[in-house]
Scaffold this motif. Structure first.
Motif, PDB file in Angstrom:
ATOM      1  N   VAL A 198       1.011  -1.222  -0.273  1.00 30.26           N
ATOM      2  CA  VAL A 198       0.014  -0.043  -0.051  1.00 30.26           C
ATOM      3  C   VAL A 198       0.985   1.354   0.018  1.00 30.26           C
ATOM      4  O   VAL A 198       0.699   2.322  -0.749  1.00 30.26           O
ATOM      5  CB  VAL A 198      -1.047  -0.003   1.172  1.00 30.26           C
ATOM      6  N   MET A 199       1.823   1.308   0.942  1.00 29.89           N
ATOM      7  CA  MET A 199       2.888   2.379   0.775  1.00 29.89           C
ATOM      8  C   MET A 199       3.462   2.599  -0.383  1.00 29.89           C
ATOM      9  O   MET A 199       3.770   3.770  -0.941  1.00 29.89           O
ATOM     10  CB  MET A 199       3.806   2.121   1.949  1.00 29.89           C
ATOM     11  N   LEU A 242       1.707   9.336  -5.868  1.00 31.28           N
ATOM     12  CA  LEU A 242       2.344  10.477  -5.560  1.00 31.28           C
ATOM     13  C   LEU A 242       3.283  10.994  -6.623  1.00 31.28           C
ATOM     14  O   LEU A 242       3.036  12.475  -7.274  1.00 31.28           O
ATOM     15  CB  LEU A 242       2.762  10.711  -4.090  1.00 31.28           C
ATOM     16  N   ILE A 243       4.187  10.297  -6.983  1.00 28.16           N
ATOM     17  CA  ILE A 243       5.243  10.475  -8.013  1.00 28.16           C
ATOM     18  C   ILE A 243       4.497  10.895  -9.136  1.00 28.16           C
ATOM     19  O   ILE A 243       4.743  11.806 -10.043  1.00 28.16           O
ATOM     20  CB  ILE A 243       6.455   9.345  -8.054  1.00 28.16           C
ATOM     21  N   LEU A 244       3.610  10.152  -9.560  1.00 30.28           N
ATOM     22  CA  LEU A 244       2.879  10.172 -10.830  1.00 30.28           C
ATOM     23  C   LEU A 244       1.982  11.485 -10.968  1.00 30.28           C
ATOM     24  O   LEU A 244       2.062  12.207 -11.736  1.00 30.28           O
ATOM     25  CB  LEU A 244       1.789   9.091 -11.085  1.00 30.28           C
ATOM     26  N   VAL A 245       1.356  11.868  -9.828  1.00 32.40           N
ATOM     27  CA  VAL A 245       0.595  13.183  -9.793  1.00 32.40           C
ATOM     28  C   VAL A 245       1.524  14.414  -9.945  1.00 32.40           C
ATOM     29  O   VAL A 245       1.257  15.242 -10.571  1.00 32.40           O
ATOM     30  CB  VAL A 245      -0.248  13.141  -8.538  1.00 32.40           C
TER      31      VAL A 245
END
Length: 349
Positions: A11-12, A19-22
């Motif tokens: 999950v982490m 987060l990196i993709l966003v």
């Protein structure tokens, strides 16, 4: 191993990946688009014209004195120069990354001023220009006459007076180069007629300098008892071929006069005939737009296109603006390939 943390905590790992993709997507749509990022060195352009001189004369009498004076200016990396048989001299001065373009232009201008005394009088009379701009152009546009009612000289003159000054006022535009020349009074001397009266071209030039000038004419009644004071006026420089033709070259004791029209053909023509331009088979004059260091290429091109669209409605009938080439074509094609590769990588991962 540290990698076991992401294996044991999926999950982490997924959260960090999302987060990196966003962050990547936000950066993709928010980062500015430029042809030359800040890695491009600031450049200062020095140009001069030696009318009637060949490339060798321009190199020896114009470029060499300027290069000797400019060489070693603060933060300079290297310098290049070009001389043409049309009498033009161009010097490009490249500076270290991070140099202030404004200070670089000022420093180069100070060096150019020191070399003014070593240049030919014809060059200093026209002037030596110093501009901060990148070496590669942003956009090429053309002013075209589709129905043939206007020639190239009219188009160049209209472009030089009505369009180029407005383009230069756009933020980020370093220079606008016109491939063509505006109107100029052409005096075609007749060697046989001049030989009869013992004249040489320098005699004609001297007379033109004496009789075709703007000068103060003074005032009347400044130190008198009269109530009124008058400032005298005169027509100033000549405007038409007929006025130039009436310039007096010689006067004889019997009262006869030798005028300029007696030894020359005078017409309103182009300043130079070294360039002939057509666009899609019609008379056209092209312009090359350059940017300043640190400006956003895409934004500058969009601002220029918006201005040209406004001016299109004000053009005389039969004249149109043609967009020939733009760096946005290359930039958007490159961005398309980057986005395509990015999505392919996301799918593969």
């Amino acid at each position: 191993m540290k990698g076991n943390i992401f294996i044991k905590r999926p999950v982490m790992a997924i959260s960090i990946s999302i987060l990196i993709l966003v962050v990547g997507l936000i950066s993709l749509f928010s980062l500015p688009v430029e042809q030359y990022p800040n890695i491009a060195p600031p450049t200062v352009n020095v140009s001069a014209t030696y009318t009637g001189a060949d490339a060798n004369a321009v190199m020896n009498s114009v470029i060499m004195p300027l290069e000797e004076s400019i060489n070693g200016v603060e933060n300079m990396m290297y310098i290049t120069s070009t001389a043409t048989n049309a009498g033009t001299a161009t010097i490009e001065v490249f500076f270290k990354q991070g140099t202030d373009p404004d200070m670089a232009a000022v420093n180069v201008q100070n060096r150019v001023s020191k070399a003014q005394g070593l240049l030919p009088a014809e060059v200093t009379k026209i002037g030596v220009s110093t501009q901060k701009r990148q070496t590669s152009f942003l956009q090429i546009d053309a002013l075209v006459c589709d129905d043939g009612r206007y020639d190239q000289t009219f188009l160049a003159n209209y472009l030089d007076i009505n369009i180029i000054p407005q383009i230069k006022r756009i933020e980020g535009v370093g220079d606008v180069m016109m491939l063509g020349d505006a109107y100029s009074m052409r005096i075609w001397l007749k060697p046989d007629r001049m030989a009869q009266y013992g004249l040489v071209p320098s005699d004609v030039t001297a007379v033109l300098g004496e009789q075709n000038l703007e000068a103060p004419t003074g005032q009347l009644g400044e130190n008198s008892q009269n109530v009124f004071q008058y400032t005298m006026k005169y027509r100033g420089r000549h405007q038409t071929p007929e006025e130039f033709g009436e310039i007096v070259l010689l006067s004889k004791p019997d009262g006869t006069l030798l005028r300029l029209k007696d030894i020359a053909d005078i017409e309103l023509g182009s300043e130079s005939y070294a360039y002939k331009g057509y666009t899609n088979g019609h008379p056209g004059v092209s312009t090359m737009i350059f940017q300043t260091a640190g400006s956003n290429a895409t934004q500058v091109v969009n601002d220029v296109n918006a201005l040209l669209d406004e001016l299109q409605a004000e053009l005389p009938k039969g004249i149109a603006i043609a967009h020939l080439q733009s760096v946005n074509d290359f930039l958007y094609a490159s961005m398309k390939e980057v986005v395509k590769t990015l999505f392919e990588a996301i799918l593969l991962v």
